[in-house]
Design a protein around this motif. Structure first.
Motif, PDB file in Angstrom:
ATOM      1  N   ILE A 256       0.845  -1.199   0.000  1.00 15.43           N
ATOM      2  CA  ILE A 256       0.000   0.000   0.000  1.00 15.43           C
ATOM      3  C   ILE A 256       0.878   1.246   0.000  1.00 15.43           C
ATOM      4  O   ILE A 256       1.947   1.268   0.631  1.00 15.43           O
ATOM      5  N   ALA A 257       0.424   2.257  -0.713  1.00  8.74           N
ATOM      6  CA  ALA A 257       1.057   3.579  -0.658  1.00  8.74           C
ATOM      7  C   ALA A 257      -0.069   4.599  -0.543  1.00  8.74           C
ATOM      8  O   ALA A 257      -1.051   4.528  -1.287  1.00  8.74           O
ATOM      9  N   ILE A 420       1.207   2.345 -15.346  1.00  8.54           N
ATOM     10  CA  ILE A 420       1.323   0.935 -14.946  1.00  8.54           C
ATOM     11  C   ILE A 420       2.113   0.145 -15.984  1.00  8.54           C
ATOM     12  O   ILE A 420       2.949  -0.697 -15.642  1.00  8.54           O
ATOM     13  N   LYS A 421       1.858   0.420 -17.274  1.00 15.49           N
ATOM     14  CA  LYS A 421       2.588  -0.280 -18.332  1.00 15.49           C
ATOM     15  C   LYS A 421       4.061   0.106 -18.375  1.00 15.49           C
ATOM     16  O   LYS A 421       4.922  -0.700 -18.753  1.00 15.49           O
ATOM     17  N   GLY A 422       4.357   1.342 -17.982  1.00 12.29           N
ATOM     18  CA  GLY A 422       5.694   1.875 -18.172  1.00 12.29           C
ATOM     19  C   GLY A 422       6.707   1.491 -17.109  1.00 12.29           C
ATOM     20  O   GLY A 422       7.760   2.134 -17.017  1.00 12.29           O
ATOM     21  N   THR A 423       6.418   0.501 -16.303  1.00 11.83           N
ATOM     22  CA  THR A 423       7.374   0.081 -15.268  1.00 11.83           C
ATOM     23  C   THR A 423       7.470  -1.436 -15.213  1.00 11.83           C
ATOM     24  O   THR A 423       6.494  -2.144 -15.494  1.00 11.83           O
ATOM     25  N   GLU A 424       8.649  -1.929 -14.874  1.00 10.89           N
ATOM     26  CA  GLU A 424       8.881  -3.375 -14.721  1.00 10.89           C
ATOM     27  C   GLU A 424       8.982  -3.760 -13.243  1.00 10.89           C
ATOM     28  O   GLU A 424       9.403  -4.877 -12.921  1.00 10.89           O
ATOM     29  N   ILE A 425       8.586  -2.843 -12.349  1.00  9.98           N
ATOM     30  CA  ILE A 425       8.669  -3.124 -10.912  1.00  9.98           C
ATOM     31  C   ILE A 425       7.801  -4.337 -10.575  1.00  9.98           C
ATOM     32  O   ILE A 425       6.637  -4.414 -10.974  1.00  9.98           O
ATOM     33  N   ARG A 426       8.350  -5.286  -9.799  1.00 14.38           N
ATOM     34  CA  ARG A 426       7.624  -6.512  -9.453  1.00 14.38           C
ATOM     35  C   ARG A 426       7.163  -6.524  -7.994  1.00 14.38           C
ATOM     36  O   ARG A 426       6.176  -7.180  -7.667  1.00 14.38           O
ATOM     37  N   ASN A 427       7.859  -5.791  -7.135  1.00 15.64           N
ATOM     38  CA  ASN A 427       7.472  -5.751  -5.726  1.00 15.64           C
ATOM     39  C   ASN A 427       6.189  -4.928  -5.577  1.00 15.64           C
ATOM     40  O   ASN A 427       6.142  -3.763  -5.980  1.00 15.64           O
ATOM     41  N   PRO A 428       5.102  -5.518  -5.001  1.00 15.35           N
ATOM     42  CA  PRO A 428       3.815  -4.806  -4.920  1.00 15.35           C
ATOM     43  C   PRO A 428       3.895  -3.474  -4.187  1.00 15.35           C
ATOM     44  O   PRO A 428       3.289  -2.489  -4.617  1.00 15.35           O
ATOM     45  N   LYS A 429       4.636  -3.415  -3.083  1.00 17.45           N
ATOM     46  CA  LYS A 429       4.727  -2.175  -2.323  1.00 17.45           C
ATOM     47  C   LYS A 429       5.457  -1.105  -3.124  1.00 17.45           C
ATOM     48  O   LYS A 429       5.041   0.072  -3.149  1.00 17.45           O
ATOM     49  N   LEU A 431       5.661  -0.990  -6.352  1.00 17.66           N
ATOM     50  CA  LEU A 431       4.809  -0.613  -7.476  1.00 17.66           C
ATOM     51  C   LEU A 431       3.742   0.389  -7.033  1.00 17.66           C
ATOM     52  O   LEU A 431       3.466   1.371  -7.748  1.00 17.66           O
ATOM     53  N   ALA A 432       3.162   0.172  -5.848  1.00 14.71           N
ATOM     54  CA  ALA A 432       2.164   1.113  -5.318  1.00 14.71           C
ATOM     55  C   ALA A 432       2.791   2.493  -5.108  1.00 14.71           C
ATOM     56  O   ALA A 432       2.190   3.525  -5.462  1.00 14.71           O
ATOM     57  N   ARG A 433       4.000   2.524  -4.546  1.00 13.53           N
ATOM     58  CA  ARG A 433       4.689   3.796  -4.332  1.00 13.53           C
ATOM     59  C   ARG A 433       4.984   4.497  -5.661  1.00 13.53           C
ATOM     60  O   ARG A 433       4.838   5.715  -5.787  1.00 13.53           O
ATOM     61  N   HIS A 434       5.394   3.714  -6.642  1.00 12.11           N
ATOM     62  CA  HIS A 434       5.728   4.276  -7.950  1.00 12.11           C
ATOM     63  C   HIS A 434       4.499   4.926  -8.589  1.00 12.11           C
ATOM     64  O   HIS A 434       4.581   6.044  -9.110  1.00 12.11           O
ATOM     65  N   LEU A 454      -3.382   0.505  -3.636  1.00  9.16           N
ATOM     66  CA  LEU A 454      -3.141  -0.816  -3.055  1.00  9.16           C
ATOM     67  C   LEU A 454      -2.876  -1.798  -4.194  1.00  9.16           C
ATOM     68  O   LEU A 454      -3.676  -1.896  -5.132  1.00  9.16           O
ATOM     69  N   VAL A 455      -1.767  -2.510  -4.109  1.00 10.43           N
ATOM     70  CA  VAL A 455      -1.383  -3.471  -5.150  1.00 10.43           C
ATOM     71  C   VAL A 455      -1.286  -4.857  -4.525  1.00 10.43           C
ATOM     72  O   VAL A 455      -0.649  -5.039  -3.489  1.00 10.43           O
ATOM     73  N   ALA A 456      -1.938  -5.835  -5.158  1.00  8.97           N
ATOM     74  CA  ALA A 456      -1.837  -7.235  -4.735  1.00  8.97           C
ATOM     75  C   ALA A 456      -1.406  -8.063  -5.931  1.00  8.97           C
ATOM     76  O   ALA A 456      -1.941  -7.905  -7.038  1.00  8.97           O
ATOM     77  N   ALA A 457      -0.422  -8.945  -5.729  1.00  9.22           N
ATOM     78  CA  ALA A 457       0.096  -9.785  -6.819  1.00  9.22           C
ATOM     79  C   ALA A 457      -0.126 -11.244  -6.468  1.00  9.22           C
ATOM     80  O   ALA A 457      -0.012 -11.655  -5.316  1.00  9.22           O
ATOM     81  N   LEU A 458      -0.434 -12.030  -7.491  1.00  9.79           N
ATOM     82  CA  LEU A 458      -0.684 -13.476  -7.326  1.00  9.79           C
ATOM     83  C   LEU A 458       0.442 -14.251  -8.001  1.00  9.79           C
ATOM     84  O   LEU A 458       0.740 -14.008  -9.172  1.00  9.79           O
ATOM     85  N   TRP A 459       1.036 -15.189  -7.244  1.00 12.99           N
ATOM     86  CA  TRP A 459       2.077 -16.051  -7.810  1.00 12.99           C
ATOM     87  C   TRP A 459       1.770 -17.508  -7.510  1.00 12.99           C
ATOM     88  O   TRP A 459       1.138 -17.834  -6.502  1.00 12.99           O
ATOM     89  N   LYS A 460       2.232 -18.356  -8.378  1.00 13.42           N
ATOM     90  CA  LYS A 460       2.042 -19.797  -8.207  1.00 13.42           C
ATOM     91  C   LYS A 460       3.115 -20.344  -7.266  1.00 13.42           C
ATOM     92  O   LYS A 460       4.273 -19.929  -7.327  1.00 13.42           O
ATOM     93  N   CYS A 461       2.698 -21.216  -6.362  1.00 10.32           N
ATOM     94  CA  CYS A 461       3.635 -21.821  -5.414  1.00 10.32           C
ATOM     95  C   CYS A 461       4.595 -22.739  -6.166  1.00 10.32           C
ATOM     96  O   CYS A 461       4.190 -23.507  -7.038  1.00 10.32           O
ATOM     97  N   ARG A 462       5.882 -22.637  -5.829  1.00 12.52           N
ATOM     98  CA  ARG A 462       6.883 -23.492  -6.452  1.00 12.52           C
ATOM     99  C   ARG A 462       7.126 -24.707  -5.559  1.00 12.52           C
ATOM    100  O   ARG A 462       7.394 -24.569  -4.363  1.00 12.52           O
TER     101      ARG A 462
END
Length: 463
Positions: A256-257, A420-429, A431-434, A454-462
């Motif tokens: 969140i930012a 949103i398209k113009g960044t490759e940031i992967r960390n949700p926090k 990305l929210a700040r950006h 508020l940014v939430a990201a979904l990843w598959k468990c390895r």
């Protein structure tokens, strides 16, 4: 169900369902009581006239003449006064005033008496309607609570099962590890995922980590079981209940930012990130009316009730009823809720008056909007809800209206998609700040409203 497994009925489930039926009957009883009033009854109008006769006309020399052979004309005159007051307010129109002056030698006192009686009766009507509205709110809350209980009862009835062979194998293996089991319950949810509830303790004084039992139970059940975060992490000499659930296929990370109006440290926006039953994870953003501390109190109330664990839509409906019936003035709050199913990767987006949501996949951005009203405006609430299937590495970006309103009208969605398209940031926090910083850079001035991303990201468990 697998071989050897049998659904198990419970008397507690039946009792819960009986409670729900009783609550629904109580809700119907509330609704059958005195309804809201729109007009005065004949008895109430007669009471107004009686009050005026007693206070104004009793000592008048023309009392017997007015209320005797001419009582019909007096009633007609009184009805005309009431109609004029209802339409024009405390000042009579010229025609009604002329008629009253011709007919009554105590016209000013008669008019004031009718006016006082009218306002008193109208105030009584307001209180009756207020009580009726509160009763309707209570009935709605009871009905929603009953629906929730019935849903819980049905889910329990469909999920509790017994497996004697598996149960004996679990008891045997845990006994070898020095653990005594007091009770064991098997559950399976609607998606076929297992839950195992064990109440147990150690034979000796040593403590055994709960995580060390997960592997054993997984091997015995043939499913990847993990201990619940809310339970004890160590098994000691006192009986402890631990819930083991089938591990999810996905996990989420959130960030969140936010910033208050005028760069204030106090924001009227509230948020939460919470674990939900059935292998789900929820993130919610609420924007209270206005800004600062007052708005913060409104939005915090909404978030706290969601965190209490009620089903999402039921909680929103109950909060809406509370805000509508509990106050004289309108105090509204928006709700933006995203619920992730960590088994399937599906997400449900639930909105009540909330701002836009953006879903960023690897090769595209989807923009979702809502036309619903915020909670706290009307008794009957329509909630916008839509489901989307997400894939590994999908981001859900939620905003309050302060972010959108800071951008030029007509270009808001395009500009945010560009950011949103113009960044490759992967960390949700991060990305929210950006996103928030880019919007602030675009405006070039202090925020005119509370702003939250508020940014939430979904990843598959390895594995």
């Amino acid at each position: 169900m697998e071989n050897g497994q049998v659904l198990h009925s419970s008397p507690y489930v039946e009792q819960i369902d009986k409670f729900a039926v009783s609550l629904k009957q109580l809700a119907k009883t509330f609704l059958k009581l005195e309804e809201k009033k729109q007009t005065f009854s004949e008895e109430e109008i007669d009471e107004m006239f009686a009050c005026v006769r007693e206070e104004v006309c009793e000592k008048c020399e023309k009392n017997s003449w007015c209320w005797g052979e001419n009582y019909i004309q007096m009633y007609q005159m009184g009805y005309e006064i009431l109609a004029a007051v209802d339409q024009y307010g405390n000042e009579l129109d010229a025609e009604t005033k002329r008629k009253l002056m011709q007919r009554c030698i105590m016209a000013p006192r008669f008019y004031r008496g009718m006016l006082d009686s009218f306002h008193e009766a109208r105030q009584n009507m307001i209180w009756i309607n207020r009580i009726a509205r509160s009763r309707e709110g209570c009935a709605a809350q009871l009905d929603l609570f009953a629906d929730m209980l019935q849903n819980v009862a049905k889910n329990l009835e469909d999920s509790i099962f017994t497996d004697e062979r598996l149960g004996k194998r679990i008891l045997s293996q845990l006994k070898r590890k020095g653990i005594r089991v007091l009770s064991m319950h098997f559950l399976v949810n609607g998606e076929g995922k297992y839950e195992l509830h064990l109440t147990m303790r150690t034979w000796k004084s040593e403590k055994i980590p709960v995580k060390s039992l997960a592997g054993t139970l997984s091997n015995l059940t043939g499913r990847r079981l993990i201990p619940g975060k809310e339970g004890a992490q160590l098994i000691g000499t006192d009986y402890t209940t631990v819930v083991f659930r089938e591990g999810p296929s996905y996990y989420t990370m959130s960030g969140i930012a936010r910033i208050g109006k005028g760069c204030s440290n106090i924001s009227g926006d509230s948020f939460t990130m919470m674990d939900l039953p059935g292998g789900k994870r929820g993130v919610a953003l609420s924007d209270g009316m206005g800004c600062g501390q007052a708005a913060c109190r409104e939005s915090t109330l909404v978030i706290e009730l969601l965190e209490a664990g009620f089903p999402e839509k039921t909680a929103i409906q109950m909060i809406n009823t509370t805000l509508v019936c509990g106050r004289e003035e309108i105090h509204y709050s928006t709700i933006d809720l995203t619920v992730f199913d960590l088994y399937t990767g599906e997400c449900e987006l639930i909105k009540a008056g909330a701002s836009s949501t953006f879903i960023r996949r690897k090769d595209q951005i989807e923009h979702l909007t809502s036309t619903s009203l915020p909670i706290g405006v009307m008794n009957s609430l329509e909630i916008d809800s839509v489901k989307r299937q997400l894939t590994d590495g999908t981001y859900v970006i939620m905003l309050t209206d302060g972010v959108l309103d800071a951008l030029p009208v007509g270009e808001q969605d395009f500009l945010l998609e560009t950011i949103i398209k113009g960044t490759e940031i992967r960390n949700p926090k991060e990305l929210a700040r950006h996103i928030l910083q880019q919007v602030l850079n675009w405006t070039g001035k202090e925020p005119e409203d509370d702003m939250s991303v508020l940014v939430a990201a979904l990843w598959k468990c390895r594995k």
